[in-house]
Structures are given as structure tokens and as C-alpha cells.
Design a protein around this motif. Structure first.
Motif, PDB file in Angstrom:
ATOM      1  N   TYR A  12       0.834  -1.194   0.000  1.00 54.28           N
ATOM      2  CA  TYR A  12       0.000   0.000   0.000  1.00 54.28           C
ATOM      3  C   TYR A  12       0.871   1.247   0.000  1.00 54.28           C
ATOM      4  O   TYR A  12       2.013   1.229   0.442  1.00 54.28           O
ATOM      5  CB  TYR A  12      -0.884   0.041   1.252  1.00 54.28           C
ATOM      6  CG  TYR A  12      -1.971  -1.004   1.275  1.00 54.28           C
ATOM      7  CD1 TYR A  12      -3.182  -0.774   0.664  1.00 54.28           C
ATOM      8  CD2 TYR A  12      -1.781  -2.215   1.924  1.00 54.28           C
ATOM      9  CE1 TYR A  12      -4.197  -1.720   0.698  1.00 54.28           C
ATOM     10  CE2 TYR A  12      -2.775  -3.175   1.966  1.00 54.28           C
ATOM     11  CZ  TYR A  12      -3.984  -2.910   1.344  1.00 54.28           C
ATOM     12  OH  TYR A  12      -4.984  -3.854   1.378  1.00 54.28           O
ATOM     13  N   THR A  13       0.292   2.354  -0.482  1.00 56.30           N
ATOM     14  CA  THR A  13       0.910   3.672  -0.399  1.00 56.30           C
ATOM     15  C   THR A  13      -0.033   4.558   0.393  1.00 56.30           C
ATOM     16  O   THR A  13      -1.237   4.601   0.097  1.00 56.30           O
ATOM     17  CB  THR A  13       1.128   4.264  -1.811  1.00 56.30           C
ATOM     18  OG1 THR A  13       1.988   3.404  -2.535  1.00 56.30           O
ATOM     19  CG2 THR A  13       1.737   5.649  -1.725  1.00 56.30           C
ATOM     20  N   GLU A  14       0.501   5.263   1.384  1.00 52.55           N
ATOM     21  CA  GLU A  14      -0.335   6.147   2.196  1.00 52.55           C
ATOM     22  C   GLU A  14      -0.277   7.558   1.633  1.00 52.55           C
ATOM     23  O   GLU A  14       0.792   8.133   1.438  1.00 52.55           O
ATOM     24  CB  GLU A  14       0.139   6.155   3.648  1.00 52.55           C
ATOM     25  CG  GLU A  14      -0.734   7.019   4.538  1.00 52.55           C
ATOM     26  CD  GLU A  14      -0.275   7.020   5.988  1.00 52.55           C
ATOM     27  OE1 GLU A  14      -0.916   7.727   6.780  1.00 52.55           O
ATOM     28  OE2 GLU A  14       0.710   6.353   6.320  1.00 52.55           O
ATOM     29  N   ILE A  15      -1.448   8.119   1.376  1.00 49.36           N
ATOM     30  CA  ILE A  15      -1.565   9.507   0.917  1.00 49.36           C
ATOM     31  C   ILE A  15      -2.636  10.178   1.771  1.00 49.36           C
ATOM     32  O   ILE A  15      -3.799   9.763   1.763  1.00 49.36           O
ATOM     33  CB  ILE A  15      -1.934   9.583  -0.577  1.00 49.36           C
ATOM     34  CG1 ILE A  15      -0.887   8.871  -1.437  1.00 49.36           C
ATOM     35  CG2 ILE A  15      -2.102  11.043  -1.016  1.00 49.36           C
ATOM     36  CD1 ILE A  15      -1.242   8.759  -2.898  1.00 49.36           C
ATOM     37  N   ASP A  16      -2.230  11.194   2.534  1.00 53.02           N
ATOM     38  CA  ASP A  16      -3.140  11.935   3.428  1.00 53.02           C
ATOM     39  C   ASP A  16      -3.913  11.009   4.364  1.00 53.02           C
ATOM     40  O   ASP A  16      -5.116  11.184   4.581  1.00 53.02           O
ATOM     41  CB  ASP A  16      -4.118  12.789   2.602  1.00 53.02           C
ATOM     42  CG  ASP A  16      -3.429  13.874   1.806  1.00 53.02           C
ATOM     43  OD1 ASP A  16      -2.377  14.364   2.272  1.00 53.02           O
ATOM     44  OD2 ASP A  16      -3.940  14.233   0.723  1.00 53.02           O
ATOM     45  N   ILE A  18      -4.767   7.956   3.970  1.00 56.05           N
ATOM     46  CA  ILE A  18      -5.555   6.914   3.305  1.00 56.05           C
ATOM     47  C   ILE A  18      -4.590   5.970   2.615  1.00 56.05           C
ATOM     48  O   ILE A  18      -3.655   6.396   1.939  1.00 56.05           O
ATOM     49  CB  ILE A  18      -6.529   7.523   2.271  1.00 56.05           C
ATOM     50  CG1 ILE A  18      -7.502   8.486   2.970  1.00 56.05           C
ATOM     51  CG2 ILE A  18      -7.293   6.425   1.541  1.00 56.05           C
ATOM     52  CD1 ILE A  18      -8.390   9.247   2.024  1.00 56.05           C
ATOM     53  N   PHE A  19      -4.791   4.671   2.789  1.00 52.01           N
ATOM     54  CA  PHE A  19      -3.938   3.657   2.183  1.00 52.01           C
ATOM     55  C   PHE A  19      -4.531   3.204   0.850  1.00 52.01           C
ATOM     56  O   PHE A  19      -5.669   2.743   0.788  1.00 52.01           O
ATOM     57  CB  PHE A  19      -3.777   2.457   3.120  1.00 52.01           C
ATOM     58  CG  PHE A  19      -2.943   2.764   4.327  1.00 52.01           C
ATOM     59  CD1 PHE A  19      -1.567   2.643   4.278  1.00 52.01           C
ATOM     60  CD2 PHE A  19      -3.543   3.190   5.508  1.00 52.01           C
ATOM     61  CE1 PHE A  19      -0.790   2.936   5.390  1.00 52.01           C
ATOM     62  CE2 PHE A  19      -2.774   3.486   6.621  1.00 52.01           C
ATOM     63  CZ  PHE A  19      -1.389   3.365   6.556  1.00 52.01           C
ATOM     64  N   TYR A  20      -3.739   3.362  -0.197  1.00 51.38           N
ATOM     65  CA  TYR A  20      -4.138   2.951  -1.540  1.00 51.38           C
ATOM     66  C   TYR A  20      -3.285   1.753  -1.960  1.00 51.38           C
ATOM     67  O   TYR A  20      -2.073   1.775  -1.791  1.00 51.38           O
ATOM     68  CB  TYR A  20      -3.912   4.086  -2.550  1.00 51.38           C
ATOM     69  CG  TYR A  20      -4.773   5.293  -2.302  1.00 51.38           C
ATOM     70  CD1 TYR A  20      -6.072   5.352  -2.793  1.00 51.38           C
ATOM     71  CD2 TYR A  20      -4.295   6.379  -1.570  1.00 51.38           C
ATOM     72  CE1 TYR A  20      -6.860   6.463  -2.570  1.00 51.38           C
ATOM     73  CE2 TYR A  20      -5.078   7.492  -1.337  1.00 51.38           C
ATOM     74  CZ  TYR A  20      -6.363   7.534  -1.836  1.00 51.38           C
ATOM     75  OH  TYR A  20      -7.149   8.631  -1.619  1.00 51.38           O
ATOM     76  N   PRO A  21      -3.923   0.732  -2.536  1.00 50.25           N
ATOM     77  CA  PRO A  21      -3.126  -0.420  -2.988  1.00 50.25           C
ATOM     78  C   PRO A  21      -2.277  -0.029  -4.192  1.00 50.25           C
ATOM     79  O   PRO A  21      -2.692   0.749  -5.038  1.00 50.25           O
ATOM     80  CB  PRO A  21      -4.169  -1.470  -3.364  1.00 50.25           C
ATOM     81  CG  PRO A  21      -5.428  -0.718  -3.611  1.00 50.25           C
ATOM     82  CD  PRO A  21      -5.352   0.532  -2.769  1.00 50.25           C
ATOM     83  N   ASN A  22      -1.057  -0.555  -4.224  1.00 49.89           N
ATOM     84  CA  ASN A  22      -0.172  -0.331  -5.373  1.00 49.89           C
ATOM     85  C   ASN A  22      -0.545  -1.337  -6.457  1.00 49.89           C
ATOM     86  O   ASN A  22      -0.123  -2.483  -6.423  1.00 49.89           O
ATOM     87  CB  ASN A  22       1.295  -0.511  -4.976  1.00 49.89           C
ATOM     88  CG  ASN A  22       1.734   0.487  -3.946  1.00 49.89           C
ATOM     89  OD1 ASN A  22       1.145   1.555  -3.804  1.00 49.89           O
ATOM     90  ND2 ASN A  22       2.771   0.151  -3.203  1.00 49.89           N
TER      91      ASN A  22
END
Length: 123
Positions: A12-16, A18-22
Motif C-alpha cells: 500500500y501507499t499512504e496519501i493523506d 488513506i492507504f491505496y493499494p499499489n
């Protein structure tokens, strides 16, 4: 506790916060889809939308259509050669009567294309 995605090796990548799957898409197939692949694609869209959607969402559509195109080209070339031989359409005929040769070859090509359409494209 790991998610199912992480258990399968996903990250995952965390942005603000929120974790988004790569997620990445596979590289597209470099082979051309061609005339026969496009005809089959249109057929799938119109007649078999669920099959089309499955191929599209699994990123297999381009490979599938390129395979269909290759099979159709091979089948067409093989049939034209066999039909020309069976009907006596030779290079000798081409030299003696070019217009007759062209007419007979066009007839052979048209009949072979109809078989390819019926047996491979619209199935």
C-alpha cells in the motif's frame, strides 16, 4: 493483522492518511490485432458481452485478439493455397491469362474468407 491483499504480496501507499493499494497493469501485447481480431472484437461486444467484459477486465483481450488474428491469417493462407491447387489456378495460368487468374483467385479468396468468418470469427 494483514489484509488478504498483503498476504498475497500486495503493498500500500499512504496519501493523506488513506492507504491505496499499489496496483499495476500488465504490459500490453505488442502483436497487432489486425482485421480479423477487430472483427472478432466487434462480434464479442455485440453477441457475447460477458465474455468480452471478462477478457477486458482480466487484461487478456489484446492477446486473445492477436491470437485470433494470427490463426485467421494462417487459416486463410492455407485454404487459399489448397483451393488454388485443387482448382488448377497456377502461375502458368497467371502468365497465359492474367484476367482469368485474377477472377479465379478473387473467387477463391472470397470463399476462403467466408469460411474463416464462419469457423473462427463469428463463433
Amino acid at each position: 493483522m494483514k489484509s488478504q491483499f498483503e498476504k498475497m504480496g500486495g503493498k500500500y501507499t499512504e496519501i493523506d492518511g488513506i492507504f491505496y493499494p499499489n496496483l499495476t497493469l500488465p504490459e500490453p501485447d505488442p502483436r497487432p490485432i489486425g482485421k480479423w481480431g477487430r472483427l472478432h472484437e466487434t462480434y464479442l461486444k455485440e453477441q457475447k458481452p460477458f465474455r468480452y467484459a471478462d477478457l477486458l477486465t482480466t487484461c487478456k483481450l489484446d492477446s486473445y485478439l492477436a491470437d485470433i488474428n494470427e490463426q485467421a491469417v494462417e487459416m486463410l493462407e492455407r485454404m487459399i493455397a489448397q483451393m488454388a491447387k485443387a482448382e488448377g489456378v497456377t502461375e502458368d495460368l497467371k502468365a497465359k491469362s492474367p484476367m482469368d487468374w485474377v477472377g479465379r483467385m478473387n473467387s477463391i479468396r472470397n470463399r476462403a474468407e467466408e469460411v474463416v468468418l464462419a469457423d473462427l470469427i463469428y463463433v
